[in-house]
Write a protein that holds these residues in place. Structure first.
Motif, PDB file in Angstrom:
ATOM      1  N   LYS A  81     -18.304  42.813 -40.436  1.00  0.00           N
ATOM      2  CA  LYS A  81     -17.909  41.608 -39.728  1.00  0.00           C
ATOM      3  C   LYS A  81     -17.533  40.535 -40.734  1.00  0.00           C
ATOM      4  O   LYS A  81     -17.910  40.611 -41.904  1.00  0.00           O
ATOM      5  N   GLY A  82     -16.808  39.574 -40.289  1.00  0.00           N
ATOM      6  CA  GLY A  82     -16.385  38.530 -41.216  1.00  0.00           C
ATOM      7  C   GLY A  82     -17.545  37.676 -41.700  1.00  0.00           C
ATOM      8  O   GLY A  82     -18.541  37.534 -40.996  1.00  0.00           O
ATOM      9  N   PRO A  93     -12.010  41.889 -41.410  1.00  0.00           N
ATOM     10  CA  PRO A  93     -13.151  41.912 -40.482  1.00  0.00           C
ATOM     11  C   PRO A  93     -13.030  43.014 -39.439  1.00  0.00           C
ATOM     12  O   PRO A  93     -11.954  43.517 -39.165  1.00  0.00           O
ATOM     13  N   PHE A  94     -14.163  43.261 -38.829  1.00  0.00           N
ATOM     14  CA  PHE A  94     -14.319  44.400 -37.931  1.00  0.00           C
ATOM     15  C   PHE A  94     -13.154  44.830 -37.094  1.00  0.00           C
ATOM     16  O   PHE A  94     -12.590  45.879 -37.291  1.00  0.00           O
ATOM     17  N   GLY A  95     -12.865  44.036 -36.094  1.00  0.00           N
ATOM     18  CA  GLY A  95     -11.848  44.433 -35.130  1.00  0.00           C
ATOM     19  C   GLY A  95     -10.646  44.897 -35.897  1.00  0.00           C
ATOM     20  O   GLY A  95     -10.079  45.965 -35.663  1.00  0.00           O
ATOM     21  N   HIS A  96     -10.311  44.098 -36.855  1.00  0.00           N
ATOM     22  CA  HIS A  96      -9.170  44.387 -37.670  1.00  0.00           C
ATOM     23  C   HIS A  96      -9.363  45.636 -38.503  1.00  0.00           C
ATOM     24  O   HIS A  96      -8.454  46.443 -38.645  1.00  0.00           O
ATOM     25  N   VAL A 111     -11.320  48.148 -37.892  1.00  0.00           N
ATOM     26  CA  VAL A 111     -11.251  49.326 -37.038  1.00  0.00           C
ATOM     27  C   VAL A 111      -9.800  49.647 -36.741  1.00  0.00           C
ATOM     28  O   VAL A 111      -9.365  50.785 -36.804  1.00  0.00           O
ATOM     29  N   ARG A 112      -9.058  48.612 -36.448  1.00  0.00           N
ATOM     30  CA  ARG A 112      -7.639  48.794 -36.173  1.00  0.00           C
ATOM     31  C   ARG A 112      -6.921  49.423 -37.349  1.00  0.00           C
ATOM     32  O   ARG A 112      -6.041  50.247 -37.203  1.00  0.00           O
ATOM     33  N   ASP A 171     -23.259  44.266 -33.879  1.00  0.00           N
ATOM     34  CA  ASP A 171     -21.859  44.518 -34.177  1.00  0.00           C
ATOM     35  C   ASP A 171     -21.687  45.667 -35.145  1.00  0.00           C
ATOM     36  O   ASP A 171     -20.758  46.470 -35.033  1.00  0.00           O
TER      37      ASP A 171
END
Lengths: 597, 331, 102, 340
Positions: free
Chosen positions: B22-23, B152-155, B157-158, B240
């Motif tokens: 996470k960021g 960061p995470f979402g990114h 994972v993407r 998270d």
């Protein structure tokens, strides 16, 4: 000399030579005026897939292969009823004045209309209703063709016990060749040689493993018809490269070799001393089950003289690949006239058989008319110069038998597929428009028709619709000519003749079925006409009652309906074409049209 | 806990190190510290790569190399921060140039030019360009070890999902092309000999496929790739991390280790004068550290203390790397 | 052929070169036309549809279909440039069932 | 009173609020706190998370997952949604599958087109634009339902992309519409049944989709750039990296004409806390460092700073903590601020 098949060929060569060289050249100069400098669709829209220029030789070969199928071979047998002379005259004159004009015209109309095929052309010339009518007409036409071919194959397997295994062998060879060519990309010459060897092996295998005639009694044909439908289903569903294409490819060799052998047989007939033994003329109305010479003869002999199927071929692919306009004449006219030659050689196959030999053929066919005669005639013509031993005759019988089967099956596989495409167009998102149901229905209906066994009538329906399509195609050509203010009379007359004749023939067939039904229902003057059914539906003996009378009457009624539909759709289409013709004829010369002519 | 130093002594085959999390949890600090250690102590030619479009590396090394290509910071330590927008623009120009060269044109046809320009409006171009840059750099094999600082995470994972999708895409597309080529050859065979000429599209596709495949193989190879997740002892971070861990797992990437950051030394509690504020925070952390230990247990490879200052500049990175490499905190 | 101008040119040269041996060429042409032409066309047609599929998933947004082309589609673009127009024509030409008989 | 409160009072119509910033700076918490505050003012408020990885549920410590609007327990009219764009992606996929099938109507290809369609639409960009689509949905559909909608966007890069999409998306839509127009006119041109094809072309579902997307987009865009309706807040910590990011971010957002609401500084160590700790090294160093950064913030962002959130001894989780943050956001001003 006059009594040998030889004269058929010679006659044809002379007559067709004149048609091609004299009438053809004059017609060309007067009507189409092909211009080698004009850009053809092949160049204009070149994409290397559908549109690309191909040499006239290749195109001739392609066109000939696509049009010369079962029609010229089987059609003439019906003509037997009238004797060989009417057949000879019709094939020569019909082709001379009508046949080649249609094939050639179809290519030219398409070439002059951006390489469009007949659907779009009919739309443009006769409007949306015209095209829809044509679509509906074709739908019934496909059912009839399918019924005919399914019946034929089933019957051939029954008449010639050695052909079933041989057919399977050749199909397996085709699929194998397809794998070798497509998957392993082995040199085509090698694959072809291997395939030829396997075909010969298949024929021998067929001889080793005969399946007895009528092994299921009355149900035999029905059973074989199911097998045929199974193969066709697979053929229509599987991708073209897997099934239809490679089987077509390997089948080409035995089938065209058969044509060459028969032609040689006919040419050598004075030497081998095989003469025409059938009567030259039997009368205008010799058989009430067949009908009067006019219009029946003209629809019975389909492809040799003229055939509507050809216009579909010519406008669908050939026109898109024409290098220069002047190639259209040798390709279109040339291949049609050559087909006439083939038809005549075929007619001679029937005519060289004695009545006794015919009887053998008829008996082998389980009492059905002379449908297998062609094979016997072909064997007679060819075995004469091969030495004529029993072994040779046996081999040739299987060979010609299997050739018939393959002709029918390969064409029918395309037809079934085409039915599927038309269904998709007509029924759209409806269940009947979908791949599997459409194919299933497209085989089930013909199967039912086929096993009723009213073979002659089916053939005449087929011939009728096929020739009617030809008449309509010539009308479309005529309309185009009228639109661009070229002389149209030379196609208008043949078109009119064909349309009237074929509509009359359809009427006759409707009448034929109607009187059968009425007779069964007790209308006195028709009681002598039995129901037109065979196989399991037929009477077990002349005095016995029909085993399934309701079904039989129903089927005959359906035939009436089909006939009426074909007649009405044909009439409607004829109406639109004439309407369009007179409209364009009356129009003052439009500048645009003059240019595009 | 022995720290990352011990980890890399055990896993000498590792060529790629990925930090994800996470960021704001110290990914960039961790990756910079490790890169510093690898370059200086281990004498490995090290490339530190930021896939984070926030240009944090420039901030941390106090030098602007955003979009300036591979830059040498100190001997053996190289840093690159991809300016994806610029890279997309360059890529577009390459394509245009190629069209001009191939057909001897002075200008790319307007319609095509417009099409190429408009592709930068496609949302995925940005990530793809970054991903391609990663694959490209690894393919060149100029370095001993590559350290990726993931966004960061979402990114993040993407980013990994992108790898997955791109490799599937290229597989499928190559398959489709193979069929086309197959029918070329079939047509040639049927025409009677003659070989179909080489399909240039196919060549291009295979080239791309090799690059992507090598890279994907590499980052999913547990021997050669170390994948670290970074977290801090707080409940949200734990939740998270768990979630992201599952996502990464689904994408075929297994975690090699967990780095716990920003831990207040527990010894501080012994100070009777400790402020209420810090005491509370430390107690809270201790509670979550327990949870982390329960949930992730053996995965924990390093525990890094809370720095008294934000680590910035080489000096601070050197100090921070000590804590990361020889983790002194026990819990 | 799509993508392959050179091939086509070669073929034409070959055909022109063999103009001298007239009869042999004619016989070969006829045999090819009868046996193989339909077959080859079918292969080409299959190829065409496969290529449609290929183009569709790589450059489909050129047809106004919102297939977002991935980054690497652009690498294919240069090879497609000369054929885009004819590709569009082929895709958009209204087809009739009578086009699909063979 | 902080200037955030003043801003909200000055702009009673402020309906859409976005929060953005570097990862881990407290965007979700700030969004939640602003949303909560709105409910206290009697506004029916929706808090929507646009994160690819949501954290609303963990912040509130309640089950808010599932992609549907749920009421936040313990509040009167605060609603929350963790936006899920799967259905839109699914719709894209279906639409395109239909196109492919139509387009291969007459073909007999020896491959199954299905997987290729899947691949064509399995593009991360789809999810991104789908998320944007969803955001528009929420703005247009829920806009009338709620008095205020607070969007918690993802970490900075994503947020830029998402907001940036307002421009990119517009360009993209424009091009798609152009291409589709060209395609349709080609279809008409290359048809033989002109009337019929013209009818079909008029009803082209794809074109209709694109046009309605464009209309929606324009509506949303007008709202997005209206500073009376929309405000974008950036959250930062008093640390170098987050500040740098916010500065960069503000430039970008301005480039897209999106009104900047202001900056929220999170994690502030108050002078009082430090004094109470009698010079502990940790807090002292941190405080000194913080003063440095706060100076930078004041110098570079100055008036843009609208609110401050203190550093709490414990993590912000649960509604109680959100309430606390919300109170502080609208009242707390660090005592050193004016001295800087």
């Amino acid at each position: 000399m006059a009594n040998y098949p030889f004269i058929f060929v010679v006659f044809a060569i002379i007559a067709y030579g004149i048609a091609f060289r004299v009438y053809g050249k004059w017609y060309d100069r007067t009507v189409w005026k092909p211009d080698p400098k004009r850009t053809t669709p092949a160049h204009m829209y070149m994409d290397g897939v559908e549109y690309f220029p191909v040499s006239k030789y290749v195109l001739w070969g392609y066109q000939f292969k696509s049009i010369a199928a079962l029609g010229p071979i089987l059609g003439p047998f019906v003509a037997l009823s009238f004797g060989w002379l009417p057949a000879l005259i019709w094939i020569i004159l019909g082709n001379f004045f009508i046949g080649w004009l249609q094939d050639y015209g179809a290519i030219m109309v398409s070439v002059r209309n951006e390489g469009r095929s007949f659907g779009p052309i009919s739309y443009e010339l006769t409007g949306p209703k015209g095209r829809n009518t044509l679509l509906g007409f074709l739908l019934f036409y496909m059912i009839i063709i399918s019924a005919v071919f399914i019946y034929l194959v089933a019957t051939f397997w029954n008449i010639f016990p050695t052909t079933f295994v041989a057919t399977l062998g050749i199909f397996a060879t085709g699929i194998l060749a397809g794998r070798l060519l497509y998957k392993y990309r082995i040199n085509v010459v090698r694959v072809t040689i291997l395939a030829l060897v396997l075909i010969v092996v298949s024929i021998f295998l067929g001889r080793l493993l005969p399946i007895p005639s009528n092994f299921l009694g009355n149900w035999t044909i029905a059973f074989w018809a199911v097998v045929v439908c199974g193969i066709l289903f697979a053929g229509s569903i599987l991708p073209m490269p897997v099934f239809i294409q490679p089987v077509n490819y390997v089948s080409f060799f035995p089938t065209y070799l058969a044509i060459i052998l028969i032609l040689i047989g006919a040419l050598l007939s004075p030497i081998t001393n095989i003469s025409l033994v059938q009567a030259s003329f039997k009368g205008f109305y010799p058989d009430p089950n067949v009908g009067p010479l006019w219009p029946i003869l003209f629809v019975a002999i389909a492809c040799g003289a003229i055939s509507g199927w050809h216009s579909l071929v010519g406008s669908s692919t050939t026109s898109k690949q024409l290098d220069i306009e002047t190639d259209a004449h040798p390709v279109g006219a040339g291949s049609m006239l050559s087909e006439g030659l083939l038809a005549l050689a075929s007619v001679s196959c029937y005519m060289v058989l004695t009545n006794d030999e015919m009887k053998v053929a008829a008996e082998a066919a389980g009492g059905v008319r002379n449908i297998g005669s062609w094979v016997y005639g072909a064997v007679k013509l060819t075995s004469a110069y091969f030495g004529g031993g029993e072994a040779v005759k046996n081999f040739l019988t299987t060979y010609f038998g299997v050739v018939l089967v393959i002709y029918a099956l390969t064409v029918q596989a395309l037809v079934t597929r085409f039915w599927r495409l038309i269904s998709a167009e007509v029924f759209g998102q409806n269940i009947l428009g979908q791949k599997y149901p459409a194919t299933f229905v497209g085989l089930l209906i013909p199967w039912i028709f086929a096993i009723t066994g009213s073979w002659i009538n089916l053939w005449l329906y087929f011939g009728g619709s096929n020739q009617l399509l030809a008449g309509l195609a010539i009308m479309l050509i005529t309309i185009h000519l009228a639109r661009v203010k070229s002389p149209s009379i030379y196609t208008l007359i043949p078109a009119t003749f064909m349309i009237i004749t074929t509509l009359a023939a359809l009427l006759w067939e409707i009448y034929d079925f109607t009187r059968a039904v009425l007779g069964y229902l007790g209308v006195e003057e028709f009681t002598k006409f039995g129901l037109k059914v065979a196989g399991p539906l037929a009477k077990p003996s002349p005095d016995a009652p029909y085993p399934y009378p309701t079904i039989s009457v129903l089927l005959n009624s359906v035939f009436i309906l089909v006939g009426v539909m074909l007649f009405l759709l044909g009439l409607r289409m004829a109406y639109y074409t004439y309407k369009a013709y007179f409209r364009f004829k009356a129009e003052p010369t439009p500048a645009m049209a003059r240019e595009s002519a | 806990m022995k720290g990352l130093g011990e980890f890399f002594d055990r896993r000498r085959d590792v060529e790629i190190v990925i930090f994800a999390g996470k960021g704001g949890l110290g990914k960039t600090t961790s990756s910079s510290s490790l890169a510093y250690y690898m370059a200086t102590v281990k004498n490995k030619k090290t490339l530190l790569f930021s896939t984070d479009p926030q240009a944090s590396l420039s901030d941390i090394f106090e030098r602007d190399f955003f979009g300036k290509g591979v830059t040498e910071i100190i001997p053996n330590l190289y840093v690159v921060e991809i300016d994806a927008d610029r890279r997309v623009a360059e890529y577009q120009n390459e394509v245009k140039q190629k069209i001009k060269d191939m057909y001897g044109l002075d200008e790319v046809p307007a319609e095509i030019e417009e099409y190429i320009d408009s592709t930068s409006a496609e949302p995925a171009m940005y990530e793809s360009a970054t991903y391609d840059a990663m694959a490209e750099l690894v393919a060149q094999k100029n370095f001993d070890i590559y350290i990726f600082d993931m966004p960061p995470f979402g990114h993040g994972v993407r980013m990994v999902a992108m790898a997955d999708i791109l490799s599937k895409w290229i597989e499928k597309i190559t398959e489709a092309r193979e069929k086309v080529v197959e029918y070329d050859e079939v047509a040639a065979t049927l025409k009677g000999g003659g070989q179909a000429s080489e399909d240039m599209v196919m060549k291009e596709l295979l080239d791309i496929r090799n690059k992507i495949k090598n890279f994907t193989d590499l980052i999913t190879d547990r021997k050669r790739t170390a994948f670290f997740m970074v977290l801090i002892p707080e409940s949200m971070a734990i939740v998270d991390t768990e979630r992201a861990l599952k996502m990464f797992n689904d994408l075929g990437i297994e975690m090699s280790g967990l780095v716990v950051n920003q831990i207040y030394p527990v010894e501080l509690l012994q100070n009777p004068n400790l402020s209420e504020f810090l005491r509370n925070r430390i107690l809270m952390q201790q509670q979550y550290l327990k949870v982390i230990k329960e949930k992730f247990g053996d995965y924990i490879v390093a525990a890094v203390p809370m720095f008294t200052r934000e680590p910035k500049g080489l000096e601070m990175i050197k100090i921070a790397s000590e804590d990361l490499i020889h983790s002194k905190i026990k819990f | 052929m799509f993508w392959k101008k050179k091939d086509k040119e070669k073929e034409q040269e070959k055909e022109q070169g063999s103009e001298k041996t007239g009869f042999k060429k004619a016989a070969k042409g006829v045999l090819y036309g009868m046996a193989s032409h339909g077959h080859v066309m079918s292969a080409l047609r299959t190829r065409m549809y496969l290529e449609h599929l290929f183009m569709f998933i790589t450059l489909g947004d050129m047809l106004g279909i919102p297939v977002l082309p991935p980054y690497y589609s652009l690498r294919i673009l240069p090879y497609a440039v000369p054929n885009i127009k004819s590709w569009k024509m082929r895709v958009f030409r209204e087809r009739d069932f009578t086009d699909a008989i063979f | 009173m902080t200037s955030l409160e003043r801003l909200l009072a000055e702009k009673p119509n402020l309906k859409f609020i976005f929060t953005g910033g570097k990862g881990g700076v407290g965007k979700t918490v700030s969004a939640a706190a602003i949303a909560y505050k709105s409910t206290l003012q009697g506004k029916k408020t929706l808090l929507a998370s646009l994160n690819p990885v949501h954290s609303l549920a963990s912040v509130f410590n309640q089950d808010l997952t599932g992609g549907t609007i749920k009421r936040v327990e313990g509040t009167s009219h605060l609603y929350a949604i963790e936006v899920d764009a799967k259905d839109i992606v699914e719709r894209y996929r279906e639409n395109i599958g239909k196109r492919v099938r139509e387009f291969l109507k007459w073909s007999d290809i020896p491959v199954d087109a299905g997987p290729f369609v899947d691949i064509a639409v399995t593009n991360p960009a789809f999810e991104e634009s789908a998320m944007f689509d969803k955001m528009m949905d929420i703005m247009l559909q829920q806009g009338s339902e709620y008095d205020r909608i607070v969007f918690d966007t993802a970490a900075v890069a994503n947020a830029v992309r998402l907001i940036g999409l307002s421009k990119i998306y517009g360009l993209w839509l424009g091009r798609m519409i152009e291409s589709r127009k060209e395609a349709l006119s080609m279809r008409v041109q290359l048809s033989f049944r002109k009337e019929k094809v013209m009818e079909e072309v008029k009803k082209d579902p794809l074109m209709a989709d694109l046009i309605s997307m464009n209309e929606r987009f324009l509506k949303v865009k007008n709202v997005l750039i209206d500073s009376n309706i929309t405000a974008f807040f950036f959250v930062t910590l008093p640390l170098a990296l987050p500040i740098a990011v916010v500065k960069r971010f503000i430039t970008m957002v301005k480039a897209y004409d999106i009104p900047v609401g202001g900056v929220i500084v999170n994690g502030i160590l108050s002078r009082e806390t430090v004094e109470a700790s009698q010079g502990e090294e940790y807090l002292k160093n941190k405080y000194e460092e913080q003063i440095q950064y706060m100076r930078t913030i004041k110098k570079d962002l100055g008036d843009l700073v609208r609110a401050y959130i203190p550093l709490y001894p414990r993590e912000v989780v649960g509604l109680e903590m959100i309430k606390k943050v919300s109170e502080d956001m609208f009242s707390y001003v660090p005592s050193f601020w004016n001295e800087l």
